[in-house]
Design an enzyme around this catalytic site. Structure first.
Site, PDB file in Angstrom:
ATOM      1  N   ASP A  82       1.068  -0.368   0.336  1.00  0.00           N
ATOM      2  CA  ASP A  82       0.155  -0.297   0.202  1.00  0.00           C
ATOM      3  C   ASP A  82       0.803   1.480   0.245  1.00  0.00           C
ATOM      4  OD1 ASP A  82      -2.078   1.493   0.452  1.00  0.00           O
ATOM      5  OD2 ASP A  82      -2.442   1.256   2.331  1.00  0.00           O
ATOM      6  N   HIS A  83       0.648   1.957  -0.931  1.00  0.00           N
ATOM      7  CA  HIS A  83       1.468   3.641  -1.156  1.00  0.00           C
ATOM      8  C   HIS A  83       2.934   3.331  -0.953  1.00  0.00           C
ATOM      9  CE1 HIS A  83      -1.985   6.072  -0.651  1.00  0.00           C
ATOM     10  NE2 HIS A  83      -2.834   5.570   0.829  1.00  0.00           N
ATOM     11  N   GLU A 134      -2.078   5.765  -8.240  1.00  0.00           N
ATOM     12  CA  GLU A 134      -3.031   7.091  -7.467  1.00  0.00           C
ATOM     13  C   GLU A 134      -3.504   8.493  -8.224  1.00  0.00           C
ATOM     14  OE1 GLU A 134      -3.741   6.849  -3.879  1.00  0.00           O
ATOM     15  OE2 GLU A 134      -3.851   9.607  -3.459  1.00  0.00           O
ATOM     16  N   GLY A 212     -10.965   5.631   3.833  1.00  0.00           N
ATOM     17  CA  GLY A 212     -12.482   5.057   3.655  1.00  0.00           C
ATOM     18  C   GLY A 212     -13.276   4.944   5.266  1.00  0.00           C
ATOM     19  N   ASN A 232      -9.977   1.212   0.426  1.00  0.00           N
ATOM     20  CA  ASN A 232      -9.048   0.572   1.760  1.00  0.00           C
ATOM     21  C   ASN A 232      -9.317   1.293   3.060  1.00  0.00           C
ATOM     22  OD1 ASN A 232      -7.200  -0.147   0.244  1.00  0.00           O
ATOM     23  ND2 ASN A 232      -6.255   1.038  -0.037  1.00  0.00           N
TER      24      ASN A 232
HETATM   25 ZN    ZN Z   1      -4.140   5.723   0.606  1.00  0.00          ZN
END
Ligand code: ZN
Length: 287
Positions: A82-83, A134, A212, A232
Site C-alpha cells: 500500500d502506498h 493513484e 475509507g 481501503n
Molecule cells: Zn491510502
C-alpha cells in the site's frame, strides 16, 4: 490457496456490484485477524502493508507474514503493498513474491506520476502481478500534516486526468480522490459521487477509495454503487481495536494476564471489526 492478484478479485466485484476490503495489518495479530474474518465470511480480501508503517513493521518481516498467511488461507488473499512511494520499494515487494503493489506518486506532476507508474506496471505484469496507481490528491489527517478541509474540492480527480493516467500506464486499478481523507475525520466530508460515477463510466478498470475509515454505511454503499470496487480501511479498525484492548486489560487487572491473552484479544477484536466491514462492502459469501 494460490496467491491472488487484484485482477483475480476486483473485476468480479465491479461486475457484481460489491467492493473488496483492503485492510492494513500492523503485526502478526492483525494480519491473522483479517484473514480469519475473510475466511469466516467467505470473502476475497486484500491484505496490505503500508510503506508508511515500515518503521514499525519492516517489509522483509511483514511481507513474509502476509505471504505465508495468504498461501494457507481458504479464500483468495491479495498480498498488496500500500502506498509504495518509489519504484525501488515496489520492485523489492515484487521480488519477495507480492502479487500486487501500489505505486503512489500522486503528489508529483501528472507526467512524472505516469512515467513512474508505467515502469512498475511493465515489471509487475511480466511477473503476473497487478498494480494500483493513484491520480488526484488524497489529503491526510494522520500525524502532523493536518488536512485542510476547506479546499478538498480543488483536489478531486478529473475525468481527463484519470483517463490519461489509465491509457498511458496500463494500471489494473486506480485510486481516485472524490472527497475522502486518510485517517479519522475531524468533520463531516462532502463527497462528490457525481465525479466518482463519471470516472467509473470513463474507465474500464476498478476504482479504489482510500481514507475509507470515516464513511457511514450509506456512504460506503453509495460509493460502491457509483463505481468503487476496492475500499481501503484501517484507521477506525486501529482505533476500535486499541480501545477494545484497553477495556479488556482494565477488566483483567486483578487477574494474571499473559502476552498471548492480549494477542488473542487483538485477533478477536480485529476479526469482529473486519467481518462487519466485509458485510457492509457486500463481499461476504463470494467465494
Ligand atoms: Zn491510502
Amino acid at each position: 490457496m494460490v496467491l491472488a492478484n487484484l485482477n483475480d478479485v476486483l473485476p468480479k466485484a465491479k461486475k457484481d456490484g460489491y467492493a473488496v476490503g483492503a485492510f492494513n495489518y500492523a503485526d502478526l495479530n492483525t494480519a491473522r485477524g483479517i484473514v480469519k474474518a475473510a475466511e469466516t465470511e467467505k470473502a476475497p480480501v486484500v491484505l496490505q502493508i503500508a510503506e508508511s508503517h515500515f518503521p514499525y513493521l519492516p517489509l522483509d518481516i511483514g511481507g513474509k507474514i502476509a505471504l505465508d498467511l495468504a498461501k494457507q488461507s481458504s479464500v483468495p488473499v491479495v498480498v498488496h503493498l500500500d502506498h509504495g512511494t518509489d519504484i525501488k520499494t515496489c520492485m523489492i515487494a515484487l521480488q519477495m513474491g507480492f502479487k500486487s503493489v501500489m505505486i503512489d506518486q500522486s503528489l508529483k506532476p501528472l507526467d512524472e506520476n505516469i512515467a513512474a507508474t508505467k515502469k512498475v506496471v511493465e515489471v509487475a505484469h511480466m511477473l503476473g502481478a497487478t498494480v494500483e496507481g493513484e491520480v488526484g490528491v488524497m489529503t491526510t489527517d494522520v500525524g502532523k500534516g493536518k488536512a485542510d478541509y476547506s479546499n478538498l474540492s480543488d483536489n478531486y480527480t478529473t475525468v481527463e486526468d484519470a483517463k490519461r493516467f489509465y491509457e498511458e500506464t496500463g494500471v489494473d486499478a486506480v485510486a481516485i480522490s472524490y472527497g475522502t481523507v486518510h485517517g479519522i475525520y475531524r468533520e463531516k466530508l462532502s463527497l462528490n459521487f457525481e465525479r466518482l460515477y463519471e470516472i467509473s463510466e470513463a474507465l474500464p478498470i476498478p476504482l479504489v477509495v482510500h481514507g475509507g475509515s470515516g464513511l457511514s454505511d450509506e456512504e460506503y454503499h453509495k460509493s460502491i454503487s457509483n463505481g468503487i470496487s476496492k475500499v481501503n480501511y484501517y484507521s477506525t479498525m486501529s482505533y476500535n481495536v486499541t480501545n477494545g484492548l484497553r477495556n479488556y486489560l482494565n477488566e483483567q487487572k486483578d487477574k494474571q494476564t499473559f502476552l498471548f491473552n492480549a494477542d488473542l484479544k487483538i485477533m478477536e477484536l480485529v476479526q469482529k471489526d473486519i467481518s462487519e466491514k466485509i458485510r457492509i462492502f457486500g463481499s461476504n459469501n463470494r467465494v
